[in-house]
Scaffold this motif. Structure first.
Motif, PDB file in Angstrom:
ATOM      1  N   GLU A 177       0.660  -1.174  -0.031  1.00  0.00           N
ATOM      2  CA  GLU A 177      -0.075  -0.078   0.042  1.00  0.00           C
ATOM      3  C   GLU A 177       0.792   1.296  -0.092  1.00  0.00           C
ATOM      4  N   ALA A 178       2.031   1.095   0.712  1.00  0.00           N
ATOM      5  CA  ALA A 178       2.822   2.381   0.721  1.00  0.00           C
ATOM      6  C   ALA A 178       3.399   2.816  -0.537  1.00  0.00           C
ATOM      7  N   MET A 179       4.016   1.546  -1.173  1.00  0.00           N
ATOM      8  CA  MET A 179       4.581   2.043  -2.668  1.00  0.00           C
ATOM      9  C   MET A 179       3.509   2.539  -3.500  1.00  0.00           C
ATOM     10  N   ARG A 180       2.039   2.028  -3.297  1.00  0.00           N
ATOM     11  CA  ARG A 180       1.192   2.368  -4.460  1.00  0.00           C
ATOM     12  C   ARG A 180       0.787   3.676  -4.049  1.00  0.00           C
ATOM     13  N   PHE A 181       1.021   4.213  -2.997  1.00  0.00           N
ATOM     14  CA  PHE A 181       0.478   5.795  -2.684  1.00  0.00           C
ATOM     15  C   PHE A 181       1.885   6.634  -2.517  1.00  0.00           C
ATOM     16  N   TYR A 182       3.057   6.142  -2.954  1.00  0.00           N
ATOM     17  CA  TYR A 182       4.449   6.785  -3.174  1.00  0.00           C
ATOM     18  C   TYR A 182       4.254   8.117  -3.757  1.00  0.00           C
ATOM     19  N   LYS A 183       3.561   7.936  -4.877  1.00  0.00           N
ATOM     20  CA  LYS A 183       3.402   9.324  -5.710  1.00  0.00           C
ATOM     21  C   LYS A 183       2.438  10.328  -5.262  1.00  0.00           C
ATOM     22  N   ASP A 184       1.393  10.123  -4.274  1.00  0.00           N
ATOM     23  CA  ASP A 184       0.474  11.158  -3.872  1.00  0.00           C
ATOM     24  C   ASP A 184       1.201  12.038  -2.859  1.00  0.00           C
ATOM     25  N   THR A 185       2.094  12.727  -3.140  1.00  0.00           N
ATOM     26  CA  THR A 185       2.400  13.833  -2.292  1.00  0.00           C
ATOM     27  C   THR A 185       1.765  14.826  -1.863  1.00  0.00           C
ATOM     28  N   ASP A 186       0.899  15.116  -2.772  1.00  0.00           N
ATOM     29  CA  ASP A 186      -0.206  16.273  -2.515  1.00  0.00           C
ATOM     30  C   ASP A 186      -1.577  15.753  -1.989  1.00  0.00           C
TER      31      ASP A 186
END
Length: 366
Positions: free
Chosen positions: A136-145
Motif C-alpha cells: 500500500e505504501a508503494m502504491r501511494f508513493y506518488k501522492d505527495t499532495d
C-alpha cells in the motif's frame, strides 16, 4: 507422599528467607526490564506503523508491559513477606496470605512463559502485516499532495536508504506500479502518451526505481531508469549489476530487524520465567516449613518443607473431588415437592437414607 520433602533447621529457614528477600528484589528489577523491553518494542512498531497493515500486532508489547508491571508489584510484596519470615513469629500475619500469593504467582509465571512464546510466534503475523503495508505504501508513493499521504514518499525513501533495501520483495516491484506523479509527466511528449495508453489501467509504468534504491557502494553512477535495457547504457548488463541497486526487499529487511529484536526479548523473558519459577519454589518451601513449625509450637525446632504435600496424582485427584463436590452442592433437588426451583444444601442430604429420601421424624425427635 510429599513431593521434594526437605528438612530445615531454624538457621536454614532464616537463610532461605534472606536469600528469597534478595531474589524478590532482583525480580523487581527484572520486572522493570520486561516493562522497558515491551515499551521499546511498542515504540519500534509505532515508528513504522505507516508501513504496516492495520493488524493486531501490538498484543505482544502490551503483554510485556503488563507482565513487567505485575512482576514489580508481586515481587515487591514477596520481598516484604520473605523479610518478615526471617522472624517466625511475624509469619502469623502472612499465614493466610501466603497460599493465595503462591497461587497467584504461579499463574503469573505461566503468563511470563506465554509472553516468551508470543515473541517467537509473532513472526508470521508481522510478515503478513509488512507485506500488505509496504504494498500500500508503494502504491501511494506518488501522492505527495494528498492529505494523509504527504510524507509517505519520505517515509519509504528513508526506509530504503536506512535498511539498504528496495521495493517490497525486490526492486522489480517498482516496475508494476506508477510511482511518478501525473503532475510531473509531460503530456506533450509522445513517449509519455504511448506509455499511458499501452496500460489497461492508464498507468505510467516503466523499468525504473526511485533514487533511494541506489546502492551507495556502486562503483559507477546509479542507473535508475531503463534498468532492463542494456543498450541504453555503456558497458551495462542488468542481470550482473548487483551493486547498482539494493537487491534485498524491504519486507525481508524489516522482518529480519524485528525478528532479531523479538528473539532477544523472548530469550530474556524465558530466562526471567526460569528465575521467577525458582523464586516461587523457594517461597513454597519457606511457607510449608514455617507452617510445620507453628504446628510443633517450637520456633527453634526442625521442620519439613515440601513442594506438594501429596503426590501429583493424589493432589490432582483431591482437587478434582473438591470441584465435583462443589458441583453437587449446586444441583437442584427435584425430590422436594417436584419443584425444580428449590436448591437443597449438601449438608441437608448428609443424613438422607436410600434414594435420597429424608428420614421421617418421630415424636421423640421433635
Amino acid at each position: 507422599m510429599a513431593v521434594l520433602r526437605v528438612k530445615f533447621t531454624k538457621t536454614k529457614r532464616d537463610k532461605l528467607a534472606q536469600v528469597l528477600w534478595i531474589l524478590n528484589w532482583i525480580s523487581v528489577v527484572t520486572g522493570a526490564i520486561l516493562f522497558s523491553m515491551g515499551l521499546f518494542l511498542k515504540v519500534e512498531l509505532n515508528k513504522r506503523e505507516e508501513l504496516m497493515a492495520e493488524r493486531d500486532i501490538q498484543y505482544v508489547p502490551n503483554m510485556l508491559i503488563a507482565v513487567g508491571l505485575i512482576a514489580c508489584a508481586i515481587n515487591f510484596l514477596g520481598g516484604k513477606i520473605c523479610y518478615d519470615c526471617v522472624d517466625s513469629t511475624k509469619f502469623l500475619r502472612w499465614k493466610l496470605i501466603m497460599l493465595p500469593y503462591i497461587i497467584c504467582t504461579f499463574f503469573f509465571t505461566f503468563c511470563v512463559l506465554v509472553g516468551a512464546l508470543m515473541c517467537y510466534s509473532m513472526r508470521g503475523e508481522l510478515e503478513e502485516s509488512l507485506n500488505l503495508g509496504l504494498t500500500e505504501a508503494m502504491r501511494f508513493y506518488k501522492d505527495t499532495d494528498t492529505p494523509g499521504r504527504c510524507f509517505l514518499k519520505r517515509t519509504v525513501d528513508v526506509l530504503q536508504i536506512e535498511f539498504q533495501c528496495c521495493g517490497n520483495n525486490g526492486y522489480k516491484d517498482w516496475f508494476q506500479i506508477q510511482w511518478i506523479s501525473s503532475r510531473y509527466l509531460d503530456m506533450s511528449q509522445r513517449e509519455v502518451v504511448d506509455r499511458l495508453r499501452s496500460n489497461v489501467e492508464g498507468k505510467y509504468l516503466m523499468d525504473g526505481v526511485p533514487f533511494s534504491c541506489c546502492n551507495t557502494f556502486s562503483p559507477r553512477p546509479c542507473i535508475q531508469q531503463q534498468i532492463t535495457n542494456n543498450s541504453a547504457h555503456f558497458n551495462y548488463e542488468h542481470q550482473t549489476e548487483e551493486l547498482n541497486l539494493w537487491m534485498k526487499g524491504c519486507r525481508r529487511a524489516l522482518l529480519e530487524y524485528y525478528t532479531h529484536i523479538m528473539q532477544s526479548i523472548g530469550l530474556t523473558v524465558l530466562i526471567t520465567w526460569l528465575f521467577e519459577l525458582s523464586v516461587l519454589t523457594g517461597v513454597r518451601f519457606l511457607q510449608t516449613s514455617l507452617e510445620n513449625v507453628l504446628r510443633q509450637g517450637d520456633p527453634n525446632s526442625e521442620s519439613e518443607g515440601w513442594l506438594l504435600e501429596n503426590s501429583f496424582m493424589e493432589t490432582a485427584r483431591t482437587n478434582l473431588n473438591i470441584i465435583k463436590s462443589l458441583g453437587k452442592c449446586n444441583q437442584i433437588d427435584t425430590a422436594n415437592n417436584g419443584d425444580p426451583n428449590i436448591n437443597v444444601p449438601c449438608t441437608s442430604k448428609a443424613n438422607y437414607g436410600p434414594d435420597n429420601v429424608p428420614p421421617k421424624q418421630t415424636p421423640e425427635d421433635s
